[in-house]
Design a protein around this motif. Structure first.
Motif, PDB file in Angstrom:
ATOM      1  N   SER A  67       4.308 -16.545  28.999  1.00 48.19           N
ATOM      2  CA  SER A  67       3.410 -15.475  29.439  1.00 48.19           C
ATOM      3  C   SER A  67       4.283 -14.295  29.842  1.00 48.19           C
ATOM      4  O   SER A  67       5.255 -14.467  30.574  1.00 48.19           O
ATOM      5  N   THR A 113       1.282 -17.464  25.250  1.00 51.80           N
ATOM      6  CA  THR A 113       1.391 -18.324  24.080  1.00 51.80           C
ATOM      7  C   THR A 113       1.116 -19.763  24.484  1.00 51.80           C
ATOM      8  O   THR A 113       1.654 -20.242  25.483  1.00 51.80           O
ATOM      9  N   VAL A 115      -4.108 -12.441  23.802  1.00 52.92           N
ATOM     10  CA  VAL A 115      -3.921 -11.140  24.435  1.00 52.92           C
ATOM     11  C   VAL A 115      -5.054 -10.919  25.430  1.00 52.92           C
ATOM     12  O   VAL A 115      -6.184 -11.371  25.213  1.00 52.92           O
ATOM     13  N   ALA A 137      -7.311  -3.971  24.724  1.00 52.50           N
ATOM     14  CA  ALA A 137      -6.268  -4.702  25.436  1.00 52.50           C
ATOM     15  C   ALA A 137      -6.017  -4.036  26.790  1.00 52.50           C
ATOM     16  O   ALA A 137      -5.932  -2.814  26.879  1.00 52.50           O
ATOM     17  N   ARG A 185       0.155 -10.764  27.136  1.00 51.50           N
ATOM     18  CA  ARG A 185       0.162 -11.894  26.203  1.00 51.50           C
ATOM     19  C   ARG A 185       0.572 -13.207  26.842  1.00 51.50           C
ATOM     20  O   ARG A 185       1.362 -13.238  27.776  1.00 51.50           O
ATOM     21  N   LEU A 197      -5.076 -13.699  19.349  1.00 58.19           N
ATOM     22  CA  LEU A 197      -4.516 -12.669  18.485  1.00 58.19           C
ATOM     23  C   LEU A 197      -4.027 -13.302  17.181  1.00 58.19           C
ATOM     24  O   LEU A 197      -4.182 -12.740  16.104  1.00 58.19           O
ATOM     25  N   THR A 251      -1.204 -17.203  19.972  1.00 60.02           N
ATOM     26  CA  THR A 251      -0.900 -16.074  20.842  1.00 60.02           C
ATOM     27  C   THR A 251      -2.214 -15.471  21.301  1.00 60.02           C
ATOM     28  O   THR A 251      -3.107 -15.204  20.483  1.00 60.02           O
TER      29      THR A 251
END
Length: 155
Positions: free
Chosen positions: A93, A100, A122, A131, A98, A68, A120
């Protein structure tokens, strides 16, 4: 030449070692910025595969973790024929959509950090491109790799 242990930002990194090739070099004589992003992608994939989440699993589950946002600090240059190390950690998480990752790229010859990044991701449903919530396999495998506040792996 003796290699210098990098000062990793977090403990227990997943590390990908790369030798810089002539094709990685741009007109300015150093590694092109887009090459670093490619190396981050390769490292993230290899880390996912080490967690037993491959492209085959993504297709079977009809889900993928897609970028993302990248936030990248280019700190120093790398040059042809140098050895570098690309490290990654999953630092967060939400167990829903999402996660990271942090990345750190170093040069073992001198221990210098060349790049730091945060990405990040998704969760996306492959069939629709929208999503969608992470399947249980993503939650358990990626979530199980999240480093804790003090740098230890979460239980």
């Amino acid at each position: 030449m003796e290699l210098v242990m990098p000062d990793w930002d977090h403990p227990q990194p997943f590390i990908l070692s790369i030798k810089v090739s002539a094709g990685d070099i741009d007109e300015l004589g150093h590694v092109n910025n887009a090459t670093y992003v490619r190396w981050m992608e390769i490292c993230a994939w290899r880390h996912s595969e080490s967690l037993h989440l491959s492209m085959c699993d993504y297709r079977r589950l009809d889900r993928a973790m897609v970028v993302l946002r990248h936030e990248i600090d280019y700190l120093a240059a790398a040059f042809a024929n140098e050895q570098i190390q690309v490290a990654t950690w999953i630092v967060k998480s939400d167990g829903k959509l999402r996660l990271t990752r942090h990345f750190q790229i170093t040069r073992p010859d001198d221990g210098l950090t060349l790049l730091r990044a945060q990405s990040t991701f998704v969760c996306m449903e492959l069939s629709s491109g929208r999503a969608k919530r992470m399947p249980e396999e993503f939650i358990s495998r990626y979530g199980g790799a999240v480093i804790g506040e003090k740098g230890s792996l979460c239980d």
